[in-house]
Scaffold this motif. Structure first.
Motif, PDB file in Angstrom:
ATOM      1  N   GLY A 131      47.282  35.882  40.162  1.00 47.56           N
ATOM      2  CA  GLY A 131      48.715  35.819  39.904  1.00 47.56           C
ATOM      3  C   GLY A 131      49.255  34.601  39.204  1.00 47.56           C
ATOM      4  O   GLY A 131      50.453  34.329  39.267  1.00 47.56           O
ATOM      5  N   SER A 132      48.430  33.844  38.487  1.00 48.75           N
ATOM      6  CA  SER A 132      48.907  32.618  37.855  1.00 48.75           C
ATOM      7  C   SER A 132      49.609  32.859  36.530  1.00 48.75           C
ATOM      8  O   SER A 132      50.294  31.987  36.021  1.00 48.75           O
ATOM      9  N   GLY A 133      49.405  34.014  35.942  1.00 49.75           N
ATOM     10  CA  GLY A 133      49.925  34.255  34.602  1.00 49.75           C
ATOM     11  C   GLY A 133      49.023  33.729  33.513  1.00 49.75           C
ATOM     12  O   GLY A 133      49.411  33.672  32.350  1.00 49.75           O
ATOM     13  N   LYS A 134      47.802  33.341  33.860  1.00 54.58           N
ATOM     14  CA  LYS A 134      46.846  32.829  32.879  1.00 54.58           C
ATOM     15  C   LYS A 134      45.973  33.966  32.352  1.00 54.58           C
ATOM     16  O   LYS A 134      45.774  34.984  33.008  1.00 54.58           O
ATOM     17  N   GLN A 135      45.423  33.749  31.142  1.00 55.74           N
ATOM     18  CA  GLN A 135      44.481  34.715  30.581  1.00 55.74           C
ATOM     19  C   GLN A 135      43.106  34.501  31.201  1.00 55.74           C
ATOM     20  O   GLN A 135      42.768  33.406  31.621  1.00 55.74           O
ATOM     21  N   MET A 136      42.296  35.558  31.231  1.00 52.68           N
ATOM     22  CA  MET A 136      40.944  35.413  31.751  1.00 52.68           C
ATOM     23  C   MET A 136      40.034  34.739  30.734  1.00 52.68           C
ATOM     24  O   MET A 136      39.317  33.797  31.056  1.00 52.68           O
ATOM     25  N   PHE A 137      40.057  35.232  29.485  1.00 50.38           N
ATOM     26  CA  PHE A 137      39.263  34.642  28.406  1.00 50.38           C
ATOM     27  C   PHE A 137      40.182  34.276  27.247  1.00 50.38           C
ATOM     28  O   PHE A 137      40.953  35.118  26.786  1.00 50.38           O
ATOM     29  N   SER A 138      40.067  33.051  26.754  1.00 50.63           N
ATOM     30  CA  SER A 138      40.753  32.654  25.532  1.00 50.63           C
ATOM     31  C   SER A 138      39.710  32.145  24.544  1.00 50.63           C
ATOM     32  O   SER A 138      38.934  31.235  24.848  1.00 50.63           O
ATOM     33  N   PHE A 139      39.676  32.763  23.358  1.00 49.85           N
ATOM     34  CA  PHE A 139      38.711  32.392  22.326  1.00 49.85           C
ATOM     35  C   PHE A 139      39.371  31.599  21.201  1.00 49.85           C
ATOM     36  O   PHE A 139      38.826  31.508  20.106  1.00 49.85           O
ATOM     37  N   ASN A 140      40.522  31.006  21.480  1.00 48.74           N
ATOM     38  CA  ASN A 140      41.315  30.350  20.440  1.00 48.74           C
ATOM     39  C   ASN A 140      41.050  28.857  20.301  1.00 48.74           C
ATOM     40  O   ASN A 140      41.797  28.169  19.614  1.00 48.74           O
ATOM     41  N   SER A 141      40.025  28.339  20.949  1.00 51.23           N
ATOM     42  CA  SER A 141      39.728  26.908  20.861  1.00 51.23           C
ATOM     43  C   SER A 141      38.543  26.618  19.956  1.00 51.23           C
ATOM     44  O   SER A 141      37.971  25.529  19.999  1.00 51.23           O
ATOM     45  N   GLN A 142      38.156  27.583  19.146  1.00 49.36           N
ATOM     46  CA  GLN A 142      36.990  27.398  18.294  1.00 49.36           C
ATOM     47  C   GLN A 142      37.332  26.603  17.038  1.00 49.36           C
ATOM     48  O   GLN A 142      38.488  26.331  16.757  1.00 49.36           O
ATOM     49  N   THR A 143      36.326  26.232  16.275  1.00 46.46           N
ATOM     50  CA  THR A 143      36.488  25.289  15.180  1.00 46.46           C
ATOM     51  C   THR A 143      37.185  25.914  13.987  1.00 46.46           C
ATOM     52  O   THR A 143      36.797  26.992  13.521  1.00 46.46           O
ATOM     53  N   ALA A 144      38.198  25.244  13.493  1.00 48.90           N
ATOM     54  CA  ALA A 144      38.923  25.715  12.312  1.00 48.90           C
ATOM     55  C   ALA A 144      37.975  25.824  11.128  1.00 48.90           C
ATOM     56  O   ALA A 144      37.167  24.936  10.873  1.00 48.90           O
ATOM     57  N   GLY A 145      38.077  26.918  10.402  1.00 44.21           N
ATOM     58  CA  GLY A 145      37.263  27.110   9.218  1.00 44.21           C
ATOM     59  C   GLY A 145      35.880  27.660   9.481  1.00 44.21           C
ATOM     60  O   GLY A 145      35.158  28.010   8.560  1.00 44.21           O
ATOM     61  N   SER A 146      35.486  27.749  10.756  1.00 43.90           N
ATOM     62  CA  SER A 146      34.168  28.262  11.083  1.00 43.90           C
ATOM     63  C   SER A 146      34.195  29.777  11.180  1.00 43.90           C
ATOM     64  O   SER A 146      35.157  30.367  11.650  1.00 43.90           O
ATOM     65  N   HIS A 147      33.122  30.407  10.731  1.00 41.80           N
ATOM     66  CA  HIS A 147      32.974  31.848  10.906  1.00 41.80           C
ATOM     67  C   HIS A 147      32.083  32.150  12.105  1.00 41.80           C
ATOM     68  O   HIS A 147      31.532  33.240  12.210  1.00 41.80           O
ATOM     69  N   ALA A 148      31.953  31.191  13.003  1.00 42.57           N
ATOM     70  CA  ALA A 148      31.174  31.415  14.209  1.00 42.57           C
ATOM     71  C   ALA A 148      31.818  32.518  15.032  1.00 42.57           C
ATOM     72  O   ALA A 148      33.034  32.667  15.058  1.00 42.57           O
ATOM     73  N   VAL A 149      30.985  33.302  15.717  1.00 45.30           N
ATOM     74  CA  VAL A 149      31.486  34.430  16.492  1.00 45.30           C
ATOM     75  C   VAL A 149      30.877  34.415  17.887  1.00 45.30           C
ATOM     76  O   VAL A 149      29.668  34.300  18.048  1.00 45.30           O
ATOM     77  N   CYS A 150      31.743  34.533  18.881  1.00 42.34           N
ATOM     78  CA  CYS A 150      31.316  34.750  20.252  1.00 42.34           C
ATOM     79  C   CYS A 150      31.175  36.250  20.493  1.00 42.34           C
ATOM     80  O   CYS A 150      31.786  37.068  19.805  1.00 42.34           O
ATOM     81  N   CYS A 151      30.392  36.600  21.490  1.00 40.58           N
ATOM     82  CA  CYS A 151      30.194  38.003  21.836  1.00 40.58           C
ATOM     83  C   CYS A 151      30.297  38.171  23.347  1.00 40.58           C
ATOM     84  O   CYS A 151      29.643  37.449  24.107  1.00 40.58           O
ATOM     85  N   LEU A 152      31.105  39.121  23.778  1.00 39.37           N
ATOM     86  CA  LEU A 152      31.221  39.509  25.180  1.00 39.37           C
ATOM     87  C   LEU A 152      30.712  40.940  25.272  1.00 39.37           C
ATOM     88  O   LEU A 152      31.297  41.852  24.683  1.00 39.37           O
ATOM     89  N   ARG A 163      46.168  38.889  31.136  1.00 43.32           N
ATOM     90  CA  ARG A 163      45.467  39.349  29.940  1.00 43.32           C
ATOM     91  C   ARG A 163      43.970  39.180  30.151  1.00 43.32           C
ATOM     92  O   ARG A 163      43.509  38.150  30.592  1.00 43.32           O
ATOM     93  N   TRP A 164      43.225  40.209  29.804  1.00 47.92           N
ATOM     94  CA  TRP A 164      41.769  40.092  29.891  1.00 47.92           C
ATOM     95  C   TRP A 164      41.236  39.160  28.823  1.00 47.92           C
ATOM     96  O   TRP A 164      40.441  38.266  29.111  1.00 47.92           O
ATOM     97  N   VAL A 165      41.636  39.393  27.569  1.00 45.15           N
ATOM     98  CA  VAL A 165      41.080  38.650  26.437  1.00 45.15           C
ATOM     99  C   VAL A 165      42.190  38.260  25.474  1.00 45.15           C
ATOM    100  O   VAL A 165      43.021  39.103  25.103  1.00 45.15           O
TER     101      VAL A 165
END
Length: 380
Positions: A131-152, A163-165
C-alpha cells in the motif's frame, strides 16, 4: 571470458544469503573479471524478505578493469514456481514497508540482436499489498543513450498496489510472465499496471498474461489500463499476450482497457509487429489493430472463468484449462515466435518447440499426461 555462478539462499554452503548481497558482490574483482557472464542462482531455502529501494546494478568491477558482460538472476531447477504463487523462490515483504526494484543494464549491447545485459527470471514477486503507492519494478534509471536491455521472463508478479512495471524512459523485455492483482486496495482515478516504452531492440512484449487490475475509485472518469504502451516504432513487438479481468466500481465507466496506447500513437495496425493478442474487452482490437480482427487474429470477449484454472482472488491459478479452447479460443490461437532468447519456454518451463500450435498468454496448455514435463532453460 568465463561464466561465474554464485548460489543465493539461507541454506548451508550458499555463496550469498540474499539477493542484495549477491548484487553487491558483482563489483568484486577478486571474484569476476571484465567481460565475465555472472549468474546468481536462487534457492527456495526461505523467502527473500525485502523493504525499501533495491538497485540491481552490480558488475562495475572495483579494480577499474571494466564491466561484466551480462548478469542473470535465476532460480535453481526444482526450486522454481509451477506457475502459481508460493511454489518456488519468492520475493516479498513481511512488513508494511514498501520494496521497489531498479534493475539497470550495464552497457550498450553489442548488436541489435545481441544478448540481454540483465535477465531476471523464474522468481515469484509478491507485492504483499503493502500500500505505499510505489511501483514494483522501475527500469527508468538506466544509462542515457544506451541501447542496453533488461529482460523479465518466466516470473510471477502480483498483489501490488500501484504498478507492476514502469519503463517509460528506458526499456525492458517482458517474456512469458504472469501478472495479476494490481491496485486492489487503492482508490486512484487512474491505474496503469504496466507502462512501457517499447523502443529498444529486443524489448519485446511476448506471451504474457495480465489479469485483474482495478481501482476502488467510484468516479465516472476513473480509468484502468492493464498494459499501456507509449511508442509505435519498427523495433516494437507486442504478440501473444492475454489481458483479462480488469474492473472499476462505477458501472458507468467505459474507460477499462486491457491494452492502451497514447492517442498520437494509436492504432497499432502493423500486423507483423502486433498480433495474436487477446482480452475480455474490445481494446485488444481497437488499440492493437484498428478493428481488423481477421487480419490480426486478435480475440476479444474472453471470459476469465472459462479459460483459467482459477481466477478467484487470493487463490489464482492463471494457467489455462482444457475448455480454454471454447468461445474465443485461447488454446492454439497464438503465433509461433521461434526460440530466440528462450521465448519458447512457457511459465511452467514447457518447451513450445515440441508442439505445433502456440497458445496465447504465458502458459501453454498440455493434456494431463504431459503436465509437469521439465525442460532446461538455456542461457541468455
Amino acid at each position: 571470458m568465463a561464466t561465474v555462478t554464485k548460489t543465493i539462499g539461507s541454506g548451508g554452503g550458499r555463496d550469498h544469503a540474499t539477493i542484495v548481497l549477491w548484487d553487491a558482490g558483482l563489483d568484486d574483482a577478486s571474484d569476476y573479471d571484465a567481460g565475465d557472464d555472472a549468474v546468481g542462482v536462487c534457492y527456495d531455502d526461505t523467502d527473500f524478505d525485502m523493504n525499501g529501494d533495491f538497485t540491481l546494478d552490480g558488475g562495475d568491477l572495483d579494480d577499474g578493469s571494466g564491466d561484466l558482460a551480462t548478469v542473470r538472476l535465476t532460480v535453481a531447477e526444482g526450486h522454481r514456481h509451477d506457475g502459481t504463487a508460493g511454489t518456488g523462490v519468492r520475493v516479498h515483504t513481511s512488513t508494511t514497508a514498501y520494496w521497489r526494484w531498479f534493475p539497470i543494464a550495464l552497457h550498450a549491447i553489442a548488436s541489435a540482436d545481441g544478448p540481454y545485459d540483465l535477465i531476471i527470471e523464474w522468481i515469484d514477486f509478491d507485492g504483499s499489498n503493502e500500500g505505499s503507492g510505489k511501483q514494483m519494478f522501475s527500469f527508468n534509471s538506466q544509462t542515457a543513450g544506451s541501447h542496453a536491455v533488461c529482460c523479465l521472463r518466466n516470473c510471477l508478479i502480483h498483489n501490488h498496489e500501484t504498478r507492476w512495471v514502469n519503463a517509460t524512459t528506458y526499456d525492458v523485455a517482458l517474456l512469458n510472465n504472469i501478472f495479476y492483482a494490481c491496485g486492489i486496495n487503492k482508490n486512484s482515478s487512474e491505474t496503469i499496471a504496466i507502462y512501457k516504452r517499447g523502443y529498444r531492440h529486443s524489448a519485446y512484449t511476448y506471451n504474457n498474461t495480465f489479469h485483474y487490475v482495478r481501482s476502488g475509485s467510484t468516479a465516472g472518469h476513473a480509468k484502468i489500463h492493464g498494459y499501456r504502451h507509449i511508442h509505435n516504432y519498427s523495433e516494437t513487438r507486442i504478440k501473444n499476450n492475454l489481458s483479462t479481468g480488469h474492473e472499476l466500481p462505477n458501472s458507468s465507466s467505459t474507460a477499462i482497457y486491457g491494452y492502451y496506447a497514447i492517442a498520437s500513437k494509436t492504432p497499432f495496425s502493423n500486423t507483423t509487429r502486433y498480433s495474436h493478442n487477446a482480452g475480455d474487452d474490445s481494446s485488444v482490437i481497437d488499440i492493437m489493430l484498428e478493428g481488423t480482427l481477421g487480419s490480426s487474429e486478435c480475440l476479444s470477449g474472453v471470459i476469465p472463468a472459462d479459460i483459467y484454472v482459477s481466477n478467484t482472488y487470493g487463490s489464482e491459478d492463471l494457467k489455462l484449462k482444457e475448455n480454454a479452447g471454447s468461445g474465443p479460443g485461447i488454446i492454439g490461437s497464438g503465433t509461433d515466435l521461434g526460440n530466440d532468447k528462450n521465448i519458447n519456454y512457457d511459465i511452467t518451463n514447457f518447451d513450445r518447440d515440441t508442439i505445433t500450435d502456440w497458445d496465447i498468454g504465458a502458459h501453454q496448455f498440455q493434456p494431463e499426461d504431459t503436465v509437469g514435463a521439465s525442460f532446461l532453460l538455456a542461457d541468455f
